[in-house]
Design a protein around this motif. Structure first.
Motif, PDB file in Angstrom:
ATOM      1  N   PHE A 198      31.305  67.424 -75.816  1.00 16.13           N
ATOM      2  CA  PHE A 198      30.960  66.759 -77.068  1.00 16.13           C
ATOM      3  C   PHE A 198      31.214  65.243 -77.031  1.00 16.13           C
ATOM      4  O   PHE A 198      30.964  64.558 -78.014  1.00 16.13           O
ATOM      5  CB  PHE A 198      31.728  67.405 -78.224  1.00 16.13           C
ATOM      6  N   ASN A 199      31.671  64.751 -75.901  1.00 18.61           N
ATOM      7  CA  ASN A 199      31.911  63.311 -75.750  1.00 18.61           C
ATOM      8  C   ASN A 199      32.718  62.733 -76.923  1.00 18.61           C
ATOM      9  O   ASN A 199      32.419  61.649 -77.431  1.00 18.61           O
ATOM     10  CB  ASN A 199      30.594  62.559 -75.573  1.00 18.61           C
ATOM     11  N   THR A 200      33.738  63.461 -77.313  1.00 16.58           N
ATOM     12  CA  THR A 200      34.587  63.036 -78.431  1.00 16.58           C
ATOM     13  C   THR A 200      35.762  62.208 -77.891  1.00 16.58           C
ATOM     14  O   THR A 200      36.926  62.597 -77.981  1.00 16.58           O
ATOM     15  CB  THR A 200      35.100  64.268 -79.200  1.00 16.58           C
ATOM     16  N   TRP A 201      35.418  61.058 -77.333  1.00 21.19           N
ATOM     17  CA  TRP A 201      36.438  60.204 -76.714  1.00 21.19           C
ATOM     18  C   TRP A 201      37.103  59.268 -77.731  1.00 21.19           C
ATOM     19  O   TRP A 201      38.003  58.511 -77.378  1.00 21.19           O
ATOM     20  CB  TRP A 201      35.826  59.394 -75.578  1.00 21.19           C
ATOM     21  N   SER A 202      36.680  59.318 -78.974  1.00 19.03           N
ATOM     22  CA  SER A 202      37.353  58.548 -80.028  1.00 19.03           C
ATOM     23  C   SER A 202      37.711  59.488 -81.166  1.00 19.03           C
ATOM     24  O   SER A 202      37.100  60.548 -81.343  1.00 19.03           O
ATOM     25  CB  SER A 202      36.447  57.427 -80.550  1.00 19.03           C
ATOM     26  N   ARG A 203      38.701  59.085 -81.968  1.00 22.63           N
ATOM     27  CA  ARG A 203      39.117  59.929 -83.084  1.00 22.63           C
ATOM     28  C   ARG A 203      38.030  60.020 -84.150  1.00 22.63           C
ATOM     29  O   ARG A 203      37.910  61.039 -84.824  1.00 22.63           O
ATOM     30  CB  ARG A 203      40.431  59.406 -83.671  1.00 22.63           C
ATOM     31  N   LYS A 204      37.220  58.972 -84.294  1.00 22.58           N
ATOM     32  CA  LYS A 204      36.105  59.029 -85.245  1.00 22.58           C
ATOM     33  C   LYS A 204      35.103  60.099 -84.843  1.00 22.58           C
ATOM     34  O   LYS A 204      34.613  60.869 -85.684  1.00 22.58           O
ATOM     35  CB  LYS A 204      35.418  57.665 -85.320  1.00 22.58           C
ATOM     36  N   ASN A 229      46.161  70.116 -72.336  1.00 22.24           N
ATOM     37  CA  ASN A 229      46.332  68.756 -71.821  1.00 22.24           C
ATOM     38  C   ASN A 229      45.515  68.493 -70.570  1.00 22.24           C
ATOM     39  O   ASN A 229      45.341  67.330 -70.170  1.00 22.24           O
ATOM     40  CB  ASN A 229      47.815  68.489 -71.525  1.00 22.24           C
ATOM     41  N   LYS A 230      45.012  69.541 -69.927  1.00 27.39           N
ATOM     42  CA  LYS A 230      44.208  69.395 -68.711  1.00 27.39           C
ATOM     43  C   LYS A 230      42.716  69.264 -69.011  1.00 27.39           C
ATOM     44  O   LYS A 230      41.923  69.001 -68.104  1.00 27.39           O
ATOM     45  CB  LYS A 230      44.439  70.591 -67.790  1.00 27.39           C
ATOM     46  N   ILE A 231      42.320  69.473 -70.266  1.00 25.13           N
ATOM     47  CA  ILE A 231      40.914  69.311 -70.630  1.00 25.13           C
ATOM     48  C   ILE A 231      40.538  67.840 -70.532  1.00 25.13           C
ATOM     49  O   ILE A 231      41.330  66.959 -70.849  1.00 25.13           O
ATOM     50  CB  ILE A 231      40.658  69.846 -72.055  1.00 25.13           C
ATOM     51  N   LYS A 232      39.331  67.558 -70.094  1.00 26.07           N
ATOM     52  CA  LYS A 232      38.870  66.196 -69.859  1.00 26.07           C
ATOM     53  C   LYS A 232      39.073  65.306 -71.076  1.00 26.07           C
ATOM     54  O   LYS A 232      38.689  65.657 -72.191  1.00 26.07           O
ATOM     55  CB  LYS A 232      37.387  66.225 -69.484  1.00 26.07           C
ATOM     56  N   ARG A 233      39.692  64.141 -70.851  1.00 26.82           N
ATOM     57  CA  ARG A 233      39.929  63.136 -71.894  1.00 26.82           C
ATOM     58  C   ARG A 233      39.765  61.762 -71.271  1.00 26.82           C
ATOM     59  O   ARG A 233      39.723  61.624 -70.053  1.00 26.82           O
ATOM     60  CB  ARG A 233      41.353  63.248 -72.469  1.00 26.82           C
ATOM     61  N   PHE A 234      39.715  60.756 -72.131  1.00 29.83           N
ATOM     62  CA  PHE A 234      39.808  59.376 -71.681  1.00 29.83           C
ATOM     63  C   PHE A 234      41.115  58.804 -72.213  1.00 29.83           C
ATOM     64  O   PHE A 234      41.272  58.620 -73.424  1.00 29.83           O
ATOM     65  CB  PHE A 234      38.625  58.550 -72.167  1.00 29.83           C
ATOM     66  N   LEU A 235      42.066  58.566 -71.300  1.00 33.88           N
ATOM     67  CA  LEU A 235      43.392  58.087 -71.673  1.00 33.88           C
ATOM     68  C   LEU A 235      44.010  59.021 -72.714  1.00 33.88           C
ATOM     69  O   LEU A 235      44.224  60.184 -72.442  1.00 33.88           O
ATOM     70  CB  LEU A 235      43.297  56.639 -72.166  1.00 33.88           C
ATOM     71  N   LEU A 236      44.260  58.536 -73.921  1.00 35.27           N
ATOM     72  CA  LEU A 236      44.900  59.360 -74.950  1.00 35.27           C
ATOM     73  C   LEU A 236      43.901  59.889 -75.978  1.00 35.27           C
ATOM     74  O   LEU A 236      44.267  60.204 -77.107  1.00 35.27           O
ATOM     75  CB  LEU A 236      45.990  58.545 -75.658  1.00 35.27           C
ATOM     76  N   SER A 237      42.654  59.988 -75.589  1.00 35.08           N
ATOM     77  CA  SER A 237      41.621  60.437 -76.523  1.00 35.08           C
ATOM     78  C   SER A 237      41.733  61.932 -76.799  1.00 35.08           C
ATOM     79  O   SER A 237      42.419  62.663 -76.069  1.00 35.08           O
ATOM     80  CB  SER A 237      40.229  60.146 -75.949  1.00 35.08           C
ATOM     81  N   PRO A 238      41.039  62.416 -77.836  1.00 34.79           N
ATOM     82  CA  PRO A 238      40.903  63.862 -78.023  1.00 34.79           C
ATOM     83  C   PRO A 238      40.153  64.468 -76.830  1.00 34.79           C
ATOM     84  O   PRO A 238      39.514  63.752 -76.050  1.00 34.79           O
ATOM     85  CB  PRO A 238      40.079  63.980 -79.311  1.00 34.79           C
ATOM     86  N   PRO A 239      40.190  65.787 -76.666  1.00 30.10           N
ATOM     87  CA  PRO A 239      39.422  66.434 -75.594  1.00 30.10           C
ATOM     88  C   PRO A 239      37.921  66.198 -75.768  1.00 30.10           C
ATOM     89  O   PRO A 239      37.443  65.979 -76.882  1.00 30.10           O
ATOM     90  CB  PRO A 239      39.764  67.914 -75.743  1.00 30.10           C
ATOM     91  N   HIS A 266      35.495  67.518 -64.876  1.00 23.39           N
ATOM     92  CA  HIS A 266      35.830  68.345 -66.030  1.00 23.39           C
ATOM     93  C   HIS A 266      36.363  69.687 -65.530  1.00 23.39           C
ATOM     94  O   HIS A 266      35.878  70.209 -64.513  1.00 23.39           O
ATOM     95  CB  HIS A 266      34.607  68.618 -66.908  1.00 23.39           C
ATOM     96  N   LYS A 267      37.314  70.247 -66.229  1.00 25.65           N
ATOM     97  CA  LYS A 267      37.864  71.552 -65.876  1.00 25.65           C
ATOM     98  C   LYS A 267      37.074  72.661 -66.577  1.00 25.65           C
ATOM     99  O   LYS A 267      36.671  72.512 -67.743  1.00 25.65           O
ATOM    100  CB  LYS A 267      39.341  71.658 -66.300  1.00 25.65           C
ATOM    101  N   PRO A 268      36.852  73.788 -65.914  1.00 26.81           N
ATOM    102  CA  PRO A 268      36.187  74.915 -66.575  1.00 26.81           C
ATOM    103  C   PRO A 268      37.059  75.486 -67.694  1.00 26.81           C
ATOM    104  O   PRO A 268      38.277  75.602 -67.550  1.00 26.81           O
ATOM    105  CB  PRO A 268      36.018  75.950 -65.451  1.00 26.81           C
ATOM    106  N   LEU A 269      36.410  75.841 -68.806  1.00 33.15           N
ATOM    107  CA  LEU A 269      37.089  76.493 -69.929  1.00 33.15           C
ATOM    108  C   LEU A 269      36.622  77.945 -70.002  1.00 33.15           C
ATOM    109  O   LEU A 269      35.420  78.219 -69.956  1.00 33.15           O
ATOM    110  CB  LEU A 269      36.773  75.796 -71.253  1.00 33.15           C
TER     111      LEU A 269
END
Length: 278
Positions: A198-204, A229-239, A266-269
């Motif tokens: 979902f490319n949710t790399w920002s809190r917005k 915590n192992k799900i793909k993120r950018f720095l401290l972004s949401p998953p 990305h890690k498999p879910l």
């Protein structure tokens, strides 16, 4: 699988222009099982994974085959999947029904990139949903693939959407794609699985996604904190990657992030569900 190759060839002739990257029409390339069955409502195993176009890489192939053997998913949602004109290679990859929705075609290399959904049964319906807006640089859209499956001994069907949300654009364009997906999901009365990157790399962005999920009555699969915590993120972004669901029981002991897999960034879910019969 000559029919698949012919289908892909026809697709290429119809849609590939002289310029390199091309936005496709709302179309899919498919391989469908002849025998129609239904998903077992006692156990519906799901794999969700952005594979970073690695499906022709030997390391990824080994990882994928190991996952299939160990976890035996009933539904597979892959993002950033590549399809060459020789689609026979995909047919050899997996002995399941599958649907592929490209978001663009690389006319130079004759390859397609997009969303890949596979299942142990054939879908009742399928539909590609392509964004109205383009990502910058190569100016291509994003695609989601909606598929619907019968459930054993029930009139209800399971609606799934495998999505890759638009990136590198302003929040309004991101919101537009989410709105289109919300409309598509809102007409279904039965159970739903909404999965993807979902490319949710920002809190917005994450907040907009959760608002849509809440309006649709969707819940995210709950992973153990050390795995989440192992799900793909950018720095401290949401998953970035999620599996949302509605009208299903989540088998919490079966929700896993395969943190040992490194063939994609990305890690498999993995998640397992059973059907709630209200």
């Amino acid at each position: 699988m000559s029919s698949i190759k012919q289908h892909v060839g026809t697709f290429a002739k119809k849609f590939v222009p002289s310029h390199r990257f091309l936005r496709t029409q709302e179309s899919t390339i498919d391989r469908i099982h002849v025998i129609q069955t239904a998903l077992d409502v006692q156990s519906i195993k799901v794999l969700n994974w952005n594979i970073a176009k690695k499906n022709y890489d030997k390391t990824w192939l080994q990882d994928f085959f190991n996952i299939l053997e160990e976890y035996q998913p009933d539904l597979i949602f892959l993002q950033e999947f590549r399809l060459d004109v020789d689609a026979d290679k995909v047919a050899e990859l997996i002995n399941m029904s599958w649907n592929f929705a490209p978001n663009f075609i690389d006319a130079h290399h004759q390859t397609y990139a997009g969303i890949f959904t596979a299942a142990k049964i054939s879908p009742l319906k399928k539909r590609a949903i392509i964004t109205k807006h383009y990502e910058p640089i190569i100016k291509t859209p994003k695609v989601s693939l909606m598929t619907e499956y019968p459930l054993s001994h029930h009139k209800d069907s399971l609606l799934t959407i495998n999505s890759h949300l638009i990136n590198f654009v302003n929040i309004t364009k991101f919101k537009t794609q989410l709105h289109e997906l919300e409309i598509a999901l809102s007409t279904h009365q039965g159970p739903i699985i909404f999965a993807g990157d979902f490319n949710t790399w920002s809190r917005k962005r994450a907040l907009l996604l959760y608002k849509v999920a809440t309006r649709l009555g969707l819940m995210p699969v709950a992973f153990a904190p050390h795995q989440s915590n192992k799900i793909k993120r950018f720095l401290l972004s949401p998953p970035l990657d999620y599996i949302f669901y509605r009208g299903l029981n989540e088998q919490k002991t079966s929700a896993k992030v395969l943190e040992h897999i490194n063939s994609s960034d990305h890690k498999p879910l993995l998640a397992e569900f059973s059907y709630i019969n209200n």
